[in-house]
Design a protein around this motif. Structure first.
Motif, short mmCIF file in Angstrom:
data_model
loop_
_atom_site.label_atom_id
_atom_site.label_comp_id
_atom_site.label_asym_id
_atom_site.label_seq_id
_atom_site.Cartn_x
_atom_site.Cartn_y
_atom_site.Cartn_z
N LYS A 23 -18.28 0.88 -6.26
CA LYS A 23 -16.95 0.68 -5.69
C LYS A 23 -16.41 2.02 -5.22
N ILE A 24 -15.81 2.03 -4.04
CA ILE A 24 -15.31 3.27 -3.47
C ILE A 24 -13.91 3.06 -2.89
N ASN A 25 -13.11 4.14 -2.92
CA ASN A 25 -11.75 4.09 -2.38
C ASN A 25 -11.79 4.30 -0.87
N LEU A 26 -10.99 3.51 -0.16
CA LEU A 26 -10.96 3.60 1.30
C LEU A 26 -9.53 3.80 1.81
N GLU A 27 -9.41 4.70 2.78
CA GLU A 27 -8.12 4.91 3.46
C GLU A 27 -8.38 5.32 4.89
N ARG A 28 -7.71 4.64 5.81
CA ARG A 28 -7.83 5.03 7.22
C ARG A 28 -6.94 6.23 7.50
N ALA A 29 -7.23 6.92 8.59
CA ALA A 29 -6.49 8.14 8.93
C ALA A 29 -5.01 7.86 9.14
N LEU A 30 -4.20 8.85 8.84
CA LEU A 30 -2.75 8.76 8.95
C LEU A 30 -2.31 8.67 10.41
N LYS A 31 -1.36 7.76 10.68
CA LYS A 31 -0.72 7.71 11.99
C LYS A 31 0.47 8.66 11.97
N LEU A 32 0.75 9.32 13.09
CA LEU A 32 1.87 10.25 13.15
C LEU A 32 3.21 9.55 12.94
N SER A 33 3.24 8.24 13.16
CA SER A 33 4.49 7.48 13.00
C SER A 33 4.69 7.00 11.56
N ASP A 34 3.67 7.22 10.69
CA ASP A 34 3.77 6.75 9.31
C ASP A 34 4.57 7.70 8.43
N ARG A 35 5.08 7.18 7.31
CA ARG A 35 5.70 8.03 6.30
C ARG A 35 4.59 8.72 5.51
N LEU A 36 4.83 9.96 5.14
CA LEU A 36 3.86 10.71 4.34
C LEU A 36 4.23 10.51 2.86
N ASP A 37 3.79 9.41 2.29
CA ASP A 37 4.19 9.07 0.93
C ASP A 37 3.35 9.76 -0.14
N GLY A 48 -3.76 10.05 0.85
CA GLY A 48 -4.16 9.86 -0.54
C GLY A 48 -3.66 8.56 -1.13
N LEU A 49 -3.14 7.66 -0.28
CA LEU A 49 -2.73 6.33 -0.72
C LEU A 49 -3.82 5.34 -0.33
N ILE A 50 -4.52 4.82 -1.30
CA ILE A 50 -5.70 3.98 -1.05
C ILE A 50 -5.30 2.63 -0.48
N GLU A 51 -6.01 2.20 0.57
CA GLU A 51 -5.73 0.92 1.21
C GLU A 51 -6.61 -0.21 0.70
N ASP A 52 -7.84 0.12 0.31
CA ASP A 52 -8.76 -0.92 -0.12
C ASP A 52 -9.86 -0.31 -0.99
N ILE A 53 -10.46 -1.14 -1.81
CA ILE A 53 -11.64 -0.74 -2.59
C ILE A 53 -12.84 -1.40 -1.95
N THR A 108 -1.37 2.81 -9.66
CA THR A 108 -2.57 3.56 -9.27
C THR A 108 -3.80 2.96 -9.92
N LEU A 109 -3.71 2.66 -11.20
CA LEU A 109 -4.85 2.09 -11.93
C LEU A 109 -5.28 0.74 -11.35
N LYS A 110 -4.33 0.01 -10.81
CA LYS A 110 -4.62 -1.32 -10.26
C LYS A 110 -5.24 -1.26 -8.88
N ASN A 111 -4.84 -0.28 -8.06
CA ASN A 111 -5.18 -0.31 -6.64
C ASN A 111 -6.28 0.64 -6.20
N CYS A 112 -6.97 1.28 -7.14
CA CYS A 112 -8.08 2.16 -6.77
C CYS A 112 -9.12 2.18 -7.88
N THR A 113 -10.22 2.85 -7.63
CA THR A 113 -11.33 2.86 -8.60
C THR A 113 -11.01 3.61 -9.88
N LEU A 114 -9.94 4.41 -9.89
CA LEU A 114 -9.58 5.14 -11.10
C LEU A 114 -9.18 4.20 -12.23
#
Length: 210
Positions: A81-95, A4-9, A164-170
């Motif tokens: 405009k749409i929110n984009l996030e790639r799938a979670l890696k098992l080595s990543d932090r779950l932020d 749920g952490l957006i990487e790109d719009i 959040t307001l800056k980095n996603c379509t919301l």
């Protein structure tokens, strides 16, 4: 699975029906050279599969069930405009929180208050969706992991911080907008368990009365 952490719009460049499904072509300069065929990607909260890559454009295919559950059928168009996030890696932090990309339904933004930080009130189109929403729990709105402030039988509220307001379509959302909603998977399992528990004892009590 996502966080749920957006990487790109991304920007929609093409949206068309192809037989029994739809194809969506998206521009994302940030992901250039990093995507691969068959990869899962969250598109405003919907988990979709990358089927074609051409420079900074990639294509995903959308099943009719996804179209029905999301705002895509009515409001998605070239230039969206749409929110984009790639799938979670098992080595990543779950932020954020565990987001499956399986949209439960849509909701409408009825109230939006604040300046730097904002509080938003959403009304799900199907109020049954709220059985999986609890105060201080998590919910994904257009793929964005947010914390629930309050919840009632008809609506819930969330807070939107400047980041959040800056980095996603919301950041551009306005009252009346329709969004994709996915409730917390842990809440869904808890609700189903309790419903089953209730049904079991209801049946047991009925047997005792016979």
């Amino acid at each position: 699975m996502f966080t749920g952490l957006i990487e790109d719009i991304g920007i929609v460049k093409e949206f068309k029906r192809v037989g029994s499904y739809h194809e969506l072509k998206i521009l994302s300069e940030k992901f250039t050279g990093e995507l691969f065929l068959g990869q899962s990607i969250s598109v405003s909260g919907a988990c979709l599969t990358v089927t074609e890559i051409q420079n900074n454009l990639f294509t995903v295919q959308i099943m009719n069930e996804t179209i029905k559950k999301t705002w895509f059928a009515k409001n998605l168009h070239i230039g969206s405009k749409i929110n984009l996030e790639r799938a979670l890696k098992l080595s990543d932090r779950l932020d954020g929180h565990l987001v499956l990309g399986h949209v439960d339904g849509t909701g409408v933004l009825k109230e939006l208050h604040g300046t730097e930080t904002k509080e938003a009130k959403f009304f799900p189109e199907d109020s049954k969706l709220l059985t999986g929403v609890v105060p201080k729990g998590s919910i994904a709105i257009d793929g964005v992991s947010l914390t629930v402030i309050d919840v009632s039988a008809k609506f819930f509220t969330v807070g939107l911080i400047p980041s959040t307001l800056k980095n996603c379509t919301l950041g551009e959302i306005r009252e009346g907008a329709v969004v994709n909603l996915e409730t917390d998977i842990l809440g869904k399992y808890a609700a189903k368990f309790l419903m089953g528990y209730k049904d079991f004892y209801t049946e047991l009590n009925l047997r005792e009365l016979i």
